[in-house]
Scaffold this motif. Structure first.
Motif, mmCIF file in Angstrom:
data_model
loop_
_atom_site.group_PDB
_atom_site.id
_atom_site.type_symbol
_atom_site.label_atom_id
_atom_site.label_comp_id
_atom_site.label_asym_id
_atom_site.label_seq_id
_atom_site.Cartn_x
_atom_site.Cartn_y
_atom_site.Cartn_z
ATOM 1 N N ALA A 29 0.843 -1.192 0.000
ATOM 2 C CA ALA A 29 0.000 0.000 0.000
ATOM 3 C C ALA A 29 0.879 1.243 0.000
ATOM 4 O O ALA A 29 1.959 1.233 0.591
ATOM 5 N N PRO A 30 0.431 2.302 -0.649
ATOM 6 C CA PRO A 30 1.235 3.536 -0.687
ATOM 7 C C PRO A 30 1.491 4.079 0.723
ATOM 8 O O PRO A 30 0.570 4.327 1.482
ATOM 9 N N GLU A 31 2.737 4.239 1.044
ATOM 10 C CA GLU A 31 3.140 4.748 2.359
ATOM 11 C C GLU A 31 3.296 6.264 2.263
ATOM 12 O O GLU A 31 3.898 6.767 1.321
ATOM 13 N N SER A 32 2.791 6.980 3.264
ATOM 14 C CA SER A 32 2.986 8.434 3.279
ATOM 15 C C SER A 32 4.386 8.762 3.785
ATOM 16 O O SER A 32 4.971 9.768 3.410
ATOM 17 N N PHE A 33 4.927 7.906 4.644
ATOM 18 C CA PHE A 33 6.291 8.029 5.141
ATOM 19 C C PHE A 33 6.642 6.693 5.765
ATOM 20 O O PHE A 33 5.766 5.995 6.263
ATOM 21 N N GLY A 34 7.899 6.341 5.772
ATOM 22 C CA GLY A 34 8.338 5.088 6.365
ATOM 23 C C GLY A 34 9.277 5.367 7.520
ATOM 24 O O GLY A 34 10.493 5.437 7.321
ATOM 25 N N LEU A 35 8.727 5.537 8.710
ATOM 26 C CA LEU A 35 9.547 5.873 9.870
ATOM 27 C C LEU A 35 10.638 4.833 10.110
ATOM 28 O O LEU A 35 11.784 5.186 10.382
ATOM 29 N N VAL A 36 10.297 3.555 9.988
ATOM 30 C CA VAL A 36 11.310 2.525 10.249
ATOM 31 C C VAL A 36 12.454 2.611 9.239
ATOM 32 O O VAL A 36 13.598 2.306 9.560
ATOM 33 N N VAL A 37 12.172 3.085 8.035
ATOM 34 C CA VAL A 37 13.242 3.263 7.040
ATOM 35 C C VAL A 37 14.178 4.387 7.488
ATOM 36 O O VAL A 37 15.402 4.229 7.458
ATOM 37 N N ALA A 38 13.621 5.497 7.938
ATOM 38 C CA ALA A 38 14.455 6.600 8.441
ATOM 39 C C ALA A 38 15.246 6.147 9.665
ATOM 40 O O ALA A 38 16.433 6.489 9.805
ATOM 41 N N GLU A 39 14.628 5.368 10.536
ATOM 42 C CA GLU A 39 15.337 4.855 11.712
ATOM 43 C C GLU A 39 16.474 3.926 11.306
ATOM 44 O O GLU A 39 17.546 3.941 11.919
ATOM 45 N N ALA A 40 16.256 3.141 10.260
ATOM 46 C CA ALA A 40 17.310 2.252 9.768
ATOM 47 C C ALA A 40 18.482 3.065 9.214
ATOM 48 O O ALA A 40 19.644 2.734 9.458
ATOM 49 N N LEU A 41 18.191 4.129 8.481
ATOM 50 C CA LEU A 41 19.263 4.971 7.958
ATOM 51 C C LEU A 41 20.076 5.562 9.103
ATOM 52 O O LEU A 41 21.305 5.615 9.040
ATOM 53 N N ALA A 42 19.388 6.001 10.165
ATOM 54 C CA ALA A 42 20.083 6.569 11.325
ATOM 55 C C ALA A 42 21.008 5.543 11.966
ATOM 56 O O ALA A 42 22.064 5.894 12.492
ATOM 57 N N ALA A 43 20.618 4.279 11.914
ATOM 58 C CA ALA A 43 21.403 3.201 12.526
ATOM 59 C C ALA A 43 22.407 2.580 11.557
ATOM 60 O O ALA A 43 23.015 1.554 11.867
ATOM 61 N N SER A 44 22.573 3.177 10.378
ATOM 62 C CA SER A 44 23.471 2.641 9.346
ATOM 63 C C SER A 44 23.105 1.212 8.965
ATOM 64 O O SER A 44 23.979 0.370 8.730
ATOM 65 N N MET A 45 21.801 0.952 8.892
ATOM 66 C CA MET A 45 21.276 -0.362 8.504
ATOM 67 C C MET A 45 20.947 -0.332 7.010
ATOM 68 O O MET A 45 20.230 0.562 6.561
ATOM 69 N N PRO A 46 21.444 -1.280 6.222
ATOM 70 C CA PRO A 46 21.078 -1.352 4.811
ATOM 71 C C PRO A 46 19.582 -1.654 4.664
ATOM 72 O O PRO A 46 18.998 -2.364 5.483
ATOM 73 N N VAL A 47 18.986 -1.109 3.591
ATOM 74 C CA VAL A 47 17.541 -1.180 3.428
ATOM 75 C C VAL A 47 17.149 -1.563 2.004
ATOM 76 O O VAL A 47 17.729 -1.066 1.038
ATOM 77 N N VAL A 48 16.125 -2.422 1.913
ATOM 78 C CA VAL A 48 15.409 -2.700 0.673
ATOM 79 C C VAL A 48 13.978 -2.246 0.909
ATOM 80 O O VAL A 48 13.404 -2.552 1.963
ATOM 81 N N ARG A 52 23.263 6.888 6.150
ATOM 82 C CA ARG A 52 23.463 7.701 7.352
ATOM 83 C C ARG A 52 23.526 9.190 6.988
ATOM 84 O O ARG A 52 22.936 10.031 7.667
ATOM 85 N N ARG A 53 24.236 9.517 5.889
ATOM 86 C CA ARG A 53 24.301 10.924 5.447
ATOM 87 C C ARG A 53 22.910 11.448 5.094
ATOM 88 O O ARG A 53 22.574 12.588 5.405
ATOM 89 N N ARG A 54 22.107 10.594 4.463
ATOM 90 C CA ARG A 54 20.744 10.999 4.098
ATOM 91 C C ARG A 54 19.950 11.324 5.361
ATOM 92 O O ARG A 54 19.232 12.322 5.419
ATOM 93 N N TRP A 55 20.076 10.494 6.394
ATOM 94 C CA TRP A 55 19.372 10.751 7.652
ATOM 95 C C TRP A 55 19.868 12.061 8.270
ATOM 96 O O TRP A 55 19.070 12.885 8.709
ATOM 97 N N GLU A 56 21.188 12.231 8.312
ATOM 98 C CA GLU A 56 21.760 13.421 8.944
ATOM 99 C C GLU A 56 21.320 14.716 8.264
ATOM 100 O O GLU A 56 21.140 15.738 8.923
ATOM 101 N N THR A 57 21.163 14.683 6.933
ATOM 102 C CA THR A 57 20.810 15.907 6.204
ATOM 103 C C THR A 57 19.316 16.109 6.016
ATOM 104 O O THR A 57 18.889 17.217 5.683
#
Length: 158
Positions: A56-75, A127-132
């Protein structure tokens, strides 16, 4: 391959939820079903790759942003705003509702992550994406700018 599936989150409701739950149960010890996870770090400590297979279309993916903050690779899938959260040029975006494309994307990600320099580059970009874009200070700065513009439009009156 020696791959385990760790499923986190509330049970599915509606649609094919019963079928999915039966398939997960049938997979036996190759699947860990965590249920609700209160702290993302608890999930990230157990996995090597976060997969967010939204249909379903997501308006935002908080867990994705949290993963970026934790330097976790994401699909992710291309459902709604999920790809927009990731760094520009992120290579691991599957078509929503297409299990074959999701499987191929996960396979490409796992192959890339097996190469330490590629893994470092991928996680550093996230991580840079999260920071900026998503770090608390960035949000405060944006809110301050909006509020100052609002104040200026009112003539500085409170």
């Amino acid at each position: 391959p020696d791959v385990r599936l760790v499923v986190a989150g509330e049970p599915l409701y509606g649609g094919d939820a019963d079928e999915v739950c039966r398939a997960l149960d049938a997979a036996g010890d190759r699947v860990d079903q965590l249920g609700r996870v209160n702290a993302p770090a608890d999930l990230f400590a157990r996995i090597d790759l976060l997969v967010v297979p939204s249909r379903a279309p997501e308006s935002f993916g908080l867990v994705v942003a949290e993963a970026l903050a934790a330097s976790m690779p994401v699909v992710v899938t291309d459902a709604g705003a999920l790809p927009e959260i990731l760094p520009p040029g992120h290579r691991f975006v599957a078509r929503a509702g297409n299990p074959s494309d999701l499987a191929a994307t996960i396979d490409r990600a796992l192959t890339a992550l097996a190469d330490p320099p590629a893994r470092t580059s991928l996680t550093a970009a996230g991580r840079r994406r999260w920071e900026t874009s998503y770090a608390p200070g960035v949000g405060r700065g944006r809110l301050s700018t909006i509020l100052s513009r609002f104040d200026e439009s009112r003539g500085g009156a409170s």
